[in-house]
Enzyme design. Structure first.
Site, mmCIF file in Angstrom:
data_model
loop_
_atom_site.group_PDB
_atom_site.id
_atom_site.type_symbol
_atom_site.label_atom_id
_atom_site.label_comp_id
_atom_site.label_asym_id
_atom_site.label_seq_id
_atom_site.Cartn_x
_atom_site.Cartn_y
_atom_site.Cartn_z
ATOM 1 N N ASP A 32 0.837 -1.210 0.000
ATOM 2 C CA ASP A 32 0.000 0.000 0.000
ATOM 3 C C ASP A 32 0.868 1.255 0.000
ATOM 4 O OD1 ASP A 32 0.808 -0.838 2.521
ATOM 5 O OD2 ASP A 32 -0.766 0.266 3.549
ATOM 6 N N GLY A 74 -5.621 -13.154 -6.439
ATOM 7 C CA GLY A 74 -6.142 -14.013 -5.369
ATOM 8 C C GLY A 74 -6.998 -13.234 -4.397
ATOM 9 N N THR A 75 -6.875 -11.902 -4.413
ATOM 10 C CA THR A 75 -7.668 -11.061 -3.500
ATOM 11 C C THR A 75 -9.149 -11.310 -3.752
ATOM 12 O OG1 THR A 75 -5.928 -9.422 -3.616
ATOM 13 C CG2 THR A 75 -8.050 -8.663 -2.794
ATOM 14 N N THR A 76 -9.919 -11.323 -2.678
ATOM 15 C CA THR A 76 -11.370 -11.555 -2.805
ATOM 16 C C THR A 76 -12.119 -10.273 -2.440
ATOM 17 O OG1 THR A 76 -11.402 -12.371 -0.524
ATOM 18 C CG2 THR A 76 -11.184 -14.007 -2.267
ATOM 19 N N SER A 99 -9.444 -16.024 -8.787
ATOM 20 C CA SER A 99 -10.197 -17.066 -8.101
ATOM 21 C C SER A 99 -10.331 -16.700 -6.638
ATOM 22 C CB SER A 99 -9.479 -18.411 -8.225
ATOM 23 O OG SER A 99 -10.198 -19.383 -7.478
ATOM 24 N N PHE A 102 -7.523 -20.539 -4.383
ATOM 25 C CA PHE A 102 -6.524 -21.185 -5.240
ATOM 26 C C PHE A 102 -6.134 -22.578 -4.755
ATOM 27 C CE2 PHE A 102 -5.857 -17.059 -7.323
ATOM 28 C CZ PHE A 102 -5.890 -17.515 -8.632
ATOM 29 N N HIS A 134 -13.391 -18.968 8.920
ATOM 30 C CA HIS A 134 -12.067 -18.427 8.586
ATOM 31 C C HIS A 134 -11.462 -17.761 9.811
ATOM 32 C CE1 HIS A 134 -13.162 -18.779 4.296
ATOM 33 N NE2 HIS A 134 -11.851 -18.751 4.080
ATOM 34 N N LYS A 138 -9.680 -12.195 8.762
ATOM 35 C CA LYS A 138 -10.180 -12.105 7.377
ATOM 36 C C LYS A 138 -11.022 -10.845 7.194
ATOM 37 C CE LYS A 138 -12.488 -14.683 3.715
ATOM 38 N NZ LYS A 138 -11.512 -14.263 2.707
ATOM 39 N N GLY A 144 -15.303 -15.271 -0.520
ATOM 40 C CA GLY A 144 -15.572 -15.385 -1.956
ATOM 41 C C GLY A 144 -15.932 -16.818 -2.331
ATOM 42 N N THR A 145 -15.326 -17.779 -1.655
ATOM 43 C CA THR A 145 -15.612 -19.194 -1.942
ATOM 44 C C THR A 145 -17.039 -19.540 -1.525
ATOM 45 O OG1 THR A 145 -13.294 -19.689 -1.589
ATOM 46 C CG2 THR A 145 -14.802 -21.558 -1.524
HETATM 47 N N1 LIG Z 1 -7.789 -16.734 -3.585
HETATM 48 C C1 LIG Z 1 -7.277 -17.427 -2.568
HETATM 49 O O1 LIG Z 1 -6.958 -18.619 -2.661
HETATM 50 C C2 LIG Z 1 -7.059 -16.719 -1.267
HETATM 51 C C3 LIG Z 1 -6.474 -17.355 -0.173
HETATM 52 C C4 LIG Z 1 -6.206 -16.622 0.983
HETATM 53 C C5 LIG Z 1 -6.541 -15.271 1.033
HETATM 54 N N2 LIG Z 1 -7.133 -14.701 -0.050
HETATM 55 C C6 LIG Z 1 -7.446 -13.267 -0.108
HETATM 56 O O2 LIG Z 1 -6.224 -12.583 -0.349
HETATM 57 C C7 LIG Z 1 -6.304 -11.275 0.209
HETATM 58 C C8 LIG Z 1 -5.102 -11.049 1.111
HETATM 59 O O3 LIG Z 1 -5.168 -11.948 2.205
HETATM 60 P P1 LIG Z 1 -4.074 -11.898 3.348
HETATM 61 O O4 LIG Z 1 -4.520 -12.871 4.360
HETATM 62 O O5 LIG Z 1 -2.713 -11.979 2.778
HETATM 63 O O6 LIG Z 1 -4.343 -10.396 3.898
HETATM 64 P P2 LIG Z 1 -3.346 -9.453 4.671
HETATM 65 O O7 LIG Z 1 -2.429 -10.258 5.523
HETATM 66 O O8 LIG Z 1 -4.194 -8.392 5.290
HETATM 67 O O9 LIG Z 1 -2.458 -8.821 3.496
HETATM 68 C C9 LIG Z 1 -2.932 -7.877 2.570
HETATM 69 C C10 LIG Z 1 -1.786 -6.961 2.260
HETATM 70 O O10 LIG Z 1 -2.074 -6.102 1.160
HETATM 71 C C11 LIG Z 1 -1.503 -4.831 1.450
HETATM 72 N N3 LIG Z 1 -2.053 -3.766 0.618
HETATM 73 C C12 LIG Z 1 -3.025 -2.861 0.885
HETATM 74 N N4 LIG Z 1 -3.210 -2.031 -0.157
HETATM 75 C C13 LIG Z 1 -2.323 -2.375 -1.104
HETATM 76 C C14 LIG Z 1 -2.003 -1.881 -2.398
HETATM 77 N N5 LIG Z 1 -2.634 -0.819 -2.940
HETATM 78 N N6 LIG Z 1 -1.031 -2.491 -3.104
HETATM 79 C C15 LIG Z 1 -0.386 -3.555 -2.590
HETATM 80 N N7 LIG Z 1 -0.626 -4.060 -1.355
HETATM 81 C C16 LIG Z 1 -1.590 -3.485 -0.621
HETATM 82 C C17 LIG Z 1 -1.799 -4.676 2.931
HETATM 83 O O11 LIG Z 1 -0.970 -3.694 3.519
HETATM 84 P P3 LIG Z 1 -1.519 -2.967 4.881
HETATM 85 O O12 LIG Z 1 -1.706 -4.028 5.893
HETATM 86 O O13 LIG Z 1 -0.411 -2.019 5.171
HETATM 87 O O14 LIG Z 1 -2.803 -2.287 4.472
HETATM 88 C C18 LIG Z 1 -1.460 -6.061 3.452
HETATM 89 O O15 LIG Z 1 -0.082 -6.214 3.733
HETATM 90 C C19 LIG Z 1 -7.665 -11.202 0.907
HETATM 91 O O16 LIG Z 1 -8.595 -10.613 0.016
HETATM 92 C C20 LIG Z 1 -8.032 -12.660 1.150
HETATM 93 O O17 LIG Z 1 -9.421 -12.881 1.224
HETATM 94 C C21 LIG Z 1 -7.395 -15.384 -1.181
#
Ligand SMILES: NC(=O)c1ccc[n+]([C@@H]2O[C@H](COP(=O)([O-])OP(=O)(O)OC[C@H]3O[C@@H](n4cnc5c(N)ncnc54)[C@H](OP(=O)(O)O)[C@@H]3O)[C@@H](O)[C@H]2O)c1
Length: 245
Positions: A32, A74-76, A99, A102, A134, A138, A144-145
């Site tokens: 961010d 992968g973001t939801t 998705s 994943f 979860h 979260k 999303g799933t």
């Molecule tokens: N598709 C899949 O299989 C799957 C699996 C697991 C999770 N997810 C999804 O993936 C996403 C992330 O999950 P997570 O558990 O890793 O969350 P997380 O630990 O909160 O990590 C998200 C990161 O993105 C950063 N961020 C915010 N704005 C940004 C920007 N403009 N550019 C780049 N980075 C930015 C955040 O920074 P700050 O903390 O400083 O704001 C944080 O470090 C969620 O939407 C979750 O639902 C998907």
């Protein structure tokens, strides 16, 4: 592959570790504080992998599209923006694969759920609901799933026409499909279809034991999208990998 990570939280760090173990290189990390800017993308980046925040996705995709590289999202929680994202991707002629989950096994689970919904609803004695749990950190709810599962069940369970995500205010109507979300502790993700009659219960459950499964699936998706153009889902990839429709 030379990868760029967007988001460096729980998932970004897991993708980094699994990618490096698999011999891939992380050429850039965006956060961010330092979001993606097309003019600053290193020349050797082949694919972007995004696990960030839903509100960041449109701006990220716009910049990635300007850079001309493919992206795995992968973001939801951003799917209402899909028409806008699709336009950006098509105009730029890049590839985007997204998705909500994943863990590739979950996409076969979706197929089992579709089949179960068709079979059990036909007997007329079963009801069903969807449950997900979860970790407490979260950001989005329902997952999303769970949304995808709900759409599958609504489309294939005769008589279920309305999704109910909130607490029911009284008795639930038979046409409502109740989807419940719990947030607790450290669960990486668990989704169930519960089917119930007066005399028996069937539960189909997909349980993720670690975030690595999402990272491995996202890396597989990065390889798959590398030379493709257009918007795809993990289900498209799986159909291609399994060689069936
Ligand atoms: N598709 C899949 O299989 C799957 C699996 C697991 C999770 N997810 C999804 O993936 C996403 C992330 O999950 P997570 O558990 O890793 O969350 P997380 O630990 O909160 O990590 C998200 C990161 O993105 C950063 N961020 C915010 N704005 C940004 C920007 N403009 N550019 C780049 N980075 C930015 C955040 O920074 P700050 O903390 O400083 O704001 C944080 O470090 C969620 O939407 C979750 O639902 C998907």
């Amino acid at each position: 592959m030379n990868l760029a990570l967007v988001g460096y939280g729980r998932m970004g760090k897991t993708v980094e570790r699994v990618a490096q173990e698999g011999g891939h290189r992380i050429a850039a990390i965006y956060t961010d504080v330092e979001p993606v800017r097309a003019d600053r993308v290193p020349a050797d980046v082949e694919v972007f992998i995004d696990f960030s925040l839903p509100e960041a996705v449109p701006a990220t995709v716009r910049e990635v599209a300007r850079s001309g590289r493919p992206i795995v999202v992968g973001t939801t929680g951003w799917y209402e923006k899909l028409p806008e994202i699709r336009e950006i991707v098509q105009e730029a002629g890049i590839g985007l694969l997204y998705s909500p989950n994943f863990a590739l096994g979950v996409h076969l689970f979706f197929r089992l759920v579709e089949w179960a919904a068709r079979l059990y609803s036909r007997l007329g004695i079963y009801d069903c609901c969807i449950q997900e749990i979860h970790h407490a950190g979260k950001a989005d709810s329902p997952s999303g799933t769970a949304l995808r599962l709900a759409e599958i069940v609504r489309s294939h369970w005769g008589g279920k026409s309305e999704l109910l995500f909130d607490r029911p205010s009284g008795r639930i109507a038979s046409h409502q499909l109740h989807v419940t979300s719990a947030r607790c502790g450290f669960f990486p993700g668990e989704h169930s279809l519960v089917i119930d009659s007066p005399e028996d219960t069937i539960e189909l459950r997909h349980r993720t034991r670690s975030r690595e499964v999402f990272a491995r699936g996202a890396l597989r998706a990065a390889e798959w999208i590398r030379d493709r153009k257009g918007v795809f889902t993990a289900e498209d990839m799986l159909t291609d990998l399994l060689g069936q429709s």
